[in-house]
Motif scaffolding. Structure first.
Motif, PDB file in Angstrom:
ATOM      1  N   ARG A  97       4.271 -54.089  13.106  1.00 22.64           N
ATOM      2  CA  ARG A  97       4.482 -54.029  11.661  1.00 22.64           C
ATOM      3  C   ARG A  97       5.568 -53.014  11.371  1.00 22.64           C
ATOM      4  NH1 ARG A  97      -0.654 -52.976   8.291  1.00 22.64           N
ATOM      5  NH2 ARG A  97       1.017 -53.012   6.789  1.00 22.64           N
ATOM      6  N   LEU A  98       6.312 -53.248  10.323  1.00 18.96           N
ATOM      7  CA  LEU A  98       7.316 -52.274   9.901  1.00 18.96           C
ATOM      8  C   LEU A  98       6.615 -51.031   9.362  1.00 18.96           C
ATOM      9  CD1 LEU A  98       9.839 -54.602   8.065  1.00 18.96           C
ATOM     10  CD2 LEU A  98      10.215 -53.391  10.204  1.00 18.96           C
ATOM     11  N   PRO A  99       7.135 -49.855   9.669  1.00 16.81           N
ATOM     12  CA  PRO A  99       6.502 -48.650   9.135  1.00 16.81           C
ATOM     13  C   PRO A  99       6.644 -48.589   7.628  1.00 16.81           C
ATOM     14  CG  PRO A  99       8.521 -48.100  10.311  1.00 16.81           C
ATOM     15  CD  PRO A  99       8.290 -49.561  10.498  1.00 16.81           C
TER      16      PRO A  99
ATOM     17  N   THR B 243       3.082 -38.354   1.708  1.00 14.27           N
ATOM     18  CA  THR B 243       4.065 -37.991   2.726  1.00 14.27           C
ATOM     19  C   THR B 243       3.523 -38.448   4.062  1.00 14.27           C
ATOM     20  OG1 THR B 243       4.771 -36.070   1.457  1.00 14.27           O
ATOM     21  CG2 THR B 243       5.298 -36.076   3.803  1.00 14.27           C
ATOM     22  N   SER B 244       4.353 -39.145   4.847  1.00 11.43           N
ATOM     23  CA  SER B 244       3.931 -39.664   6.145  1.00 11.43           C
ATOM     24  C   SER B 244       5.032 -39.468   7.167  1.00 11.43           C
ATOM     25  CB  SER B 244       3.618 -41.156   6.062  1.00 11.43           C
ATOM     26  OG  SER B 244       2.507 -41.400   5.258  1.00 11.43           O
ATOM     27  N   GLU B 245       4.595 -39.425   8.423  1.00 10.56           N
ATOM     28  CA  GLU B 245       5.537 -39.391   9.532  1.00 10.56           C
ATOM     29  C   GLU B 245       5.607 -40.794  10.117  1.00 10.56           C
ATOM     30  OE1 GLU B 245       4.326 -36.314  12.214  1.00 10.56           O
ATOM     31  OE2 GLU B 245       4.569 -34.778  10.678  1.00 10.56           O
ATOM     32  N   VAL B 246       6.820 -41.300  10.261  1.00 10.99           N
ATOM     33  CA  VAL B 246       7.027 -42.655  10.765  1.00 10.99           C
ATOM     34  C   VAL B 246       8.077 -42.629  11.871  1.00 10.99           C
ATOM     35  CG1 VAL B 246       6.380 -43.801   8.605  1.00 10.99           C
ATOM     36  CG2 VAL B 246       8.746 -43.153   8.986  1.00 10.99           C
ATOM     37  N   THR B 247       8.065 -43.663  12.692  1.00 12.16           N
ATOM     38  CA  THR B 247       9.073 -43.845  13.726  1.00 12.16           C
ATOM     39  C   THR B 247       9.975 -44.987  13.313  1.00 12.16           C
ATOM     40  OG1 THR B 247       7.560 -43.085  15.437  1.00 12.16           O
ATOM     41  CG2 THR B 247       9.471 -44.351  16.158  1.00 12.16           C
TER      42      THR B 247
END
Length: 172
Positions: free
Chosen positions: A110-112, A119-123
């Motif tokens: 899935r796309l981040p 607030t989130s941390e994504v790759t």
């Protein structure tokens, strides 16, 4: 009437005590805070490579695939909107000069995305061509630009094929 010590005969067995002590030790070990950070060293700037307003670069890696490279960016994003922010073009783009670098994705992933008001941390993953590494790379998230690579030329052939190299800032 049953005698009290007769009911407790199982407590006199040594294997019961060993089992109880082992269970207690395992429970204590599992629930105690260890302070182990999993080997991650934050560094002098608390793990942040480049800090922006709503977007913060936390780290990344580049992995050569013959004449191309996959770029993985760890990014902390604050979404102030009322809708989830799906981390894909046109809202999220990596720019190599005037050219938009295509994202790298696998069909099963899935796309981040960043939920609304969080607030989130994504790759983020991108597929770089050799030409993309001859100039600066800039991450554009809803108009906020964060530098990823300086304008210095990066020779892709200096990387071993298939082995990721951690990024230590924008000078690479």
């Amino acid at each position: 009437m049953v005698r009290w010590w007769g009911m407790m005969s199982w407590m006199r067995r040594p294997e019961v005590w060993v089992l109880l002590l082992a269970s207690g030790a395992a429970l204590f070990w599992a629930l105690s805070p260890t302070g182990d950070d999993g080997g991650w060293e934050a560094g002098p700037v608390s793990g942040e490579l480049v800090a922006g307003g709503r977007v913060t670069m936390l780290g990344g890696a580049v992995e050569r695939d013959y004449g191309n490279a996959r770029l993985d960016l760890e990014v902390r994003v604050r979404n102030e909107g009322v809708h989830p922010l799906v981390m894909k073009a046109p809202k999220v783009r990596l720019m190599a000069g005037e050219r938009e670098v295509p994202t790298f994705f696998l069909p099963a992933e899935r796309l981040p995305e960043v939920a609304a008001k969080t607030t989130s941390e994504v790759t983020l993953r991108f597929w770089l061509e050799g030409e993309d590494l001859k100039g600066a790379l800039v991450l554009d998230v809803e108009g906020e630009k964060v530098p990823v690579k300086s304008a210095a030329v990066f020779d892709l052939t200096t990387l071993e094929n298939g082995k990721p190299r951690a990024l230590k800032g924008v000078e690479w």
